[in-house]
Design a protein around this motif. Sequence first.
Motif, mmCIF file in Angstrom:
data_model
loop_
_atom_site.group_PDB
_atom_site.id
_atom_site.type_symbol
_atom_site.label_atom_id
_atom_site.label_comp_id
_atom_site.label_asym_id
_atom_site.label_seq_id
_atom_site.Cartn_x
_atom_site.Cartn_y
_atom_site.Cartn_z
ATOM 1 N N VAL A 1 12.465 -4.710 14.889
ATOM 2 C CA VAL A 1 12.679 -5.543 13.702
ATOM 3 C C VAL A 1 11.610 -5.313 12.631
ATOM 4 O O VAL A 1 11.859 -5.501 11.450
ATOM 5 C CB VAL A 1 12.750 -7.057 14.062
ATOM 6 N N ASP A 2 10.406 -4.899 13.057
ATOM 7 C CA ASP A 2 9.317 -4.760 12.084
ATOM 8 C C ASP A 2 8.271 -3.805 12.644
ATOM 9 O O ASP A 2 8.276 -3.487 13.843
ATOM 10 C CB ASP A 2 8.691 -6.147 11.830
ATOM 11 N N VAL A 3 7.365 -3.363 11.776
ATOM 12 C CA VAL A 3 6.270 -2.499 12.226
ATOM 13 C C VAL A 3 5.042 -2.740 11.358
ATOM 14 O O VAL A 3 5.155 -3.061 10.174
ATOM 15 C CB VAL A 3 6.685 -1.002 12.169
ATOM 16 N N GLU A 4 3.863 -2.627 11.969
ATOM 17 C CA GLU A 4 2.596 -2.655 11.237
ATOM 18 C C GLU A 4 1.902 -1.329 11.511
ATOM 19 O O GLU A 4 1.984 -0.805 12.617
ATOM 20 C CB GLU A 4 1.689 -3.783 11.751
ATOM 21 N N GLU A 5 1.196 -0.818 10.497
ATOM 22 C CA GLU A 5 0.395 0.380 10.719
ATOM 23 C C GLU A 5 -1.060 -0.034 10.914
ATOM 24 O O GLU A 5 -1.598 -0.819 10.149
ATOM 25 C CB GLU A 5 0.521 1.325 9.528
ATOM 26 N N LEU A 6 -1.690 0.494 11.960
ATOM 27 C CA LEU A 6 -3.056 0.114 12.332
ATOM 28 C C LEU A 6 -3.959 1.341 12.327
ATOM 29 O O LEU A 6 -3.479 2.466 12.458
ATOM 30 C CB LEU A 6 -3.056 -0.486 13.744
ATOM 31 N N ASP A 7 -5.255 1.089 12.229
ATOM 32 C CA ASP A 7 -6.215 2.192 12.255
ATOM 33 C C ASP A 7 -6.689 2.548 13.660
ATOM 34 O O ASP A 7 -7.399 3.533 13.847
ATOM 35 C CB ASP A 7 -7.440 1.839 11.398
ATOM 36 N N THR A 8 -6.329 1.736 14.640
ATOM 37 C CA THR A 8 -6.866 1.949 15.990
ATOM 38 C C THR A 8 -6.382 3.276 16.576
ATOM 39 O O THR A 8 -5.286 3.728 16.296
ATOM 40 C CB THR A 8 -6.434 0.810 16.934
ATOM 41 N N ARG B 1 9.111 -2.780 5.323
ATOM 42 C CA ARG B 1 8.050 -1.811 5.624
ATOM 43 C C ARG B 1 8.461 -0.853 6.753
ATOM 44 O O ARG B 1 8.017 0.296 6.787
ATOM 45 C CB ARG B 1 6.726 -2.503 5.939
ATOM 46 N N ALA B 2 9.343 -1.312 7.644
ATOM 47 C CA ALA B 2 9.852 -0.408 8.686
ATOM 48 C C ALA B 2 10.776 0.641 8.059
ATOM 49 O O ALA B 2 10.698 1.831 8.397
ATOM 50 C CB ALA B 2 10.591 -1.195 9.763
ATOM 51 N N GLN B 3 11.603 0.202 7.131
ATOM 52 C CA GLN B 3 12.486 1.161 6.440
ATOM 53 C C GLN B 3 11.666 2.182 5.659
ATOM 54 O O GLN B 3 11.977 3.376 5.660
ATOM 55 C CB GLN B 3 13.421 0.416 5.478
ATOM 56 N N ASP B 4 10.595 1.692 5.007
ATOM 57 C CA ASP B 4 9.743 2.599 4.231
ATOM 58 C C ASP B 4 9.073 3.642 5.130
ATOM 59 O O ASP B 4 8.963 4.808 4.770
ATOM 60 C CB ASP B 4 8.654 1.812 3.483
ATOM 61 N N LEU B 5 8.608 3.185 6.283
ATOM 62 C CA LEU B 5 7.914 4.097 7.184
ATOM 63 C C LEU B 5 8.886 5.150 7.731
ATOM 64 O O LEU B 5 8.534 6.338 7.837
ATOM 65 C CB LEU B 5 7.240 3.328 8.326
#
Length: 415
Positions: free
Chosen positions: A248-255, A274-278
């Motif tokens: 349903v969603d995604v976050e981008e992380l630096d880890t 943001r998931a569609q954009d990615l």
Amino acid sequence: MERSLTSPVIVPECRLCGADLTETFVNLGMSPLCESFLAADKLDERESFYPLHVRVCPSCLLVQLPAYVAGEDIFSDYAYFSSYSDSWVAHAKNYADSMAETLGLDENSLVTEVASNDGYLLQHFVARGIPVVGVEPAANVAEVARAKGIRTEVEFLGPETGAAVAAKHGRADLVCGNNVYAHIPDITGFTKGLAALVKETGLVTLEFPHLLRLIERRQYDTIYHEHYQYYTLLTAQRALASGGLHLVDVEELDTHGGSLRVHARLTEQPLSQRAQDLLAREAEAGLHDVAGHKGFAAEVDKVKFDLLDFLITARREGKTVVGYGAPGKGNTLLNQCGIREDLLAYTVDRSPHKHGKFLPGTHIPIFAPDRIEKDRPDYVLVLPWNLKIELDAQLAYVRDWGGKLVYPIPTLEVS
Ligand SMILES: [Zn+2]
């Protein structure tokens, strides 16, 4: 599985869709298991090496390492203790705080974590009075968590064990899995286990390194036998669907050099913007077809040649070079480059479980970090580059005697 009459080579099958894995992503040669540190009395014994030949599925595009080694052989007595990294523990606290607030978790909620390690994450929910259950396959690591008061079940997650944990403790409002989704050869069984653990209205979040970042930042040393697959958001979405979960969603992380935190649920919802954009960015980068995965192997060669050039020159000039850290990724790098005590005298690590032991394959000895201050080497090769900000500060003292820090990835940096 097709067997050609003219060639004895057996082509492995995609673990997600069953297609023949005819396409190579990168082949790093033979390597021992990256966490199989050796005691001194084992140095003269035979050591097992396995291929690190990563394929990309021509059908579903999952980038994967065939399961040359069973998960039970790797994870049942795992030496990795999450709490030995400050920045990782801080990352876990931020996650726990933000999830507790966003989801409104309280003493009537339940948070279940899969691969809960030594309780580095769940302890932050416990501190807020939120009930937790950890599911951890390594019995020795689970013991450490229990000693801290973190309720932990020793299990490998699958459909049955997921249902059993849910029957015993209840289904969870939040099910999380950090750096585990890449570590399981049975993706569909594991995902079904997640689906069994979560409430109908609950949320599943999973963190894992993003293939797009791995390629962009040339992080080939994150390829090792413990990592069975390397996801794009697209292939993660397919993996989740195979076990009944909807992205349903995604976050981008630096880890870990660039990770994704995917959000999934049992019921379908419109995909977030943001998931569609990615997904669109991945397609642009070529990662939604096989051809876009080619070319990485040449980047790997560049990293290797630059590092070897540096080390050989330093040694020819009579300089001393030691390592910092004994992470799994370091072993991929050192084995693939053929670096042994000739080029790297020793390495040090904060985890006392590794002191006095030797790196697998290369047999480089591991000491406690204070050895560096005693020996004052000319160069310190930092193996866990993902902790660069933390380590630049921790190792600033090396410059007191004119020593320099060396980072091999993404491009060789000496400073
Ligand atoms: Zn496939």
